[in-house]
Design an enzyme around this catalytic site. Sequence first.
Site, mmCIF file in Angstrom:
data_model
loop_
_atom_site.group_PDB
_atom_site.id
_atom_site.type_symbol
_atom_site.label_atom_id
_atom_site.label_comp_id
_atom_site.label_asym_id
_atom_site.label_seq_id
_atom_site.Cartn_x
_atom_site.Cartn_y
_atom_site.Cartn_z
ATOM 1 N N SER A 118 46.478 30.628 46.303
ATOM 2 C CA SER A 118 45.370 30.430 45.370
ATOM 3 C C SER A 118 45.841 29.617 44.171
ATOM 4 C CB SER A 118 44.851 31.797 44.896
ATOM 5 O OG SER A 118 45.864 32.457 44.145
ATOM 6 N N ASP A 140 43.232 28.623 48.744
ATOM 7 C CA ASP A 140 42.125 29.579 48.641
ATOM 8 C C ASP A 140 41.116 29.077 47.601
ATOM 9 O OD1 ASP A 140 40.693 31.869 49.186
ATOM 10 O OD2 ASP A 140 42.123 33.248 48.262
ATOM 11 N N HIS A 141 40.242 29.976 47.154
ATOM 12 C CA HIS A 141 39.134 29.651 46.250
ATOM 13 C C HIS A 141 39.500 28.598 45.199
ATOM 14 C CE1 HIS A 141 36.367 32.970 47.351
ATOM 15 N NE2 HIS A 141 37.494 33.579 47.689
ATOM 16 N N GLU A 177 32.036 28.043 50.694
ATOM 17 C CA GLU A 177 31.398 29.356 50.572
ATOM 18 C C GLU A 177 29.945 29.170 50.176
ATOM 19 O OE1 GLU A 177 31.851 33.244 47.697
ATOM 20 O OE2 GLU A 177 33.668 32.494 48.678
ATOM 21 N N GLU A 212 38.532 37.803 42.269
ATOM 22 C CA GLU A 212 39.678 37.305 43.022
ATOM 23 C C GLU A 212 40.408 36.297 42.164
ATOM 24 O OE1 GLU A 212 42.207 36.488 46.484
ATOM 25 O OE2 GLU A 212 41.030 38.163 45.730
ATOM 26 N N HIS A 261 35.489 41.302 46.759
ATOM 27 C CA HIS A 261 36.924 41.175 46.511
ATOM 28 C C HIS A 261 37.450 42.427 45.805
ATOM 29 C CE1 HIS A 261 36.532 36.558 46.679
ATOM 30 N NE2 HIS A 261 37.267 36.940 47.707
ATOM 31 N N HIS A 273 35.810 36.972 53.634
ATOM 32 C CA HIS A 273 36.496 37.246 52.372
ATOM 33 C C HIS A 273 36.153 38.667 51.931
ATOM 34 C CE1 HIS A 273 37.524 33.019 50.908
ATOM 35 N NE2 HIS A 273 36.851 32.799 52.025
ATOM 36 N N SER A 283 38.755 44.375 52.066
ATOM 37 C CA SER A 283 39.487 45.610 51.777
ATOM 38 C C SER A 283 38.517 46.782 51.637
ATOM 39 C CB SER A 283 40.296 45.474 50.479
ATOM 40 O OG SER A 283 41.292 44.484 50.616
ATOM 41 N N ASN A 292 40.557 36.599 55.191
ATOM 42 C CA ASN A 292 41.480 36.588 54.054
ATOM 43 C C ASN A 292 41.928 38.011 53.732
ATOM 44 O OD1 ASN A 292 40.779 33.902 54.044
ATOM 45 N ND2 ASN A 292 40.300 33.826 51.862
#
Length: 342
Positions: free
Chosen positions: A53, A95-96, A161, A169, A212, A249, A252, A271
Amino acid sequence: MPVADYATYRTMLDRARAGRFAYPAVNVTSLTAANAVLKGLADSRSDGIVQISTGGAAFASGTSVKDMVLGAITVAEHVHRVAERYPIHVALHTDHCQAKTLDSFVMPLVEETERRRASGRPNLFNGHMFDGSELPLNDNLDIAVRLQERFARNDIVLEIEVGAVGGEEDGIRASAAAKLYTTPEDTLEVARRLKNGSDHPYLLAATFGNVHGVYKPGHVKLTPSILRDCQEAVERTYGPDSRFYFVFHGGSGSDLRDIHDALDYGVVKTNVDTDMQYAFTRAIADHCFRNYDGILRIDGDVGNKKAYDPRSYLALAEKAMADRVARAATELRSAGHALSAQ
């Protein structure tokens, strides 16, 4: 195996979509973390993605330098060299990256790849993410189309996205008014603008309630059927070759059944960051608690050099993170599916 070239990466993505599995895309901030990803993938006989990232890249360059581009190049160069020692393929992604950061992060990395290609060397990165989810859809896609044109000339895969992943994030927090659920109408417009089924694929992070960060099981309410509806809409309009390569994304704390449903509906890249950070740090904390009297110089003692040598606890952290990567590969069904294992 070397870092995957463009043709190999396309094969990886096609196999994942057809086989209903996804590659772990693991964020790293150091060479130790990158090594953990490679080991975990190799242990599970899974190909995968090493990802960095903007904040991770700045950290990798050193806390007194904080140069995102330098840090990303440093990690990528390391992976290019070390990956050849492992019997799996990996791709490299960023990443983002929001619109305001494109010119200071992604575009310099694209220019670095263009310089490498001009001298006959492989691409530095396989893919870059543009996160335009905070923009109106039309503005998001205006930028994505321009990026796709340049990326296609350089065999780089674009990730975008549509809709916003909730939570935070790497310092990027979704607004309270963020659109957390992508609609079939949104994805039809994406398909029209980016020409689904063309010779140059792209990845789409469509949102279906993902958030996230880390949450207790049951706190994240996913609706993976949204992905199914988007796939069905694009197939009806543009044909079976137009199906999306989805990215997941913010997984978790998600129920494994929801994750598997998302894989069934076309997720090929997932991710994973928060759980990896915890595994890495938990091993260090355990070492410190078990060896505190050797790590600290207490009451004039000299401590135990073997206990406070950074290699002692970083090796444990690398192994713990590698084990968590292997678990992710199993949960995402990519374990045992390495190209080299076929």
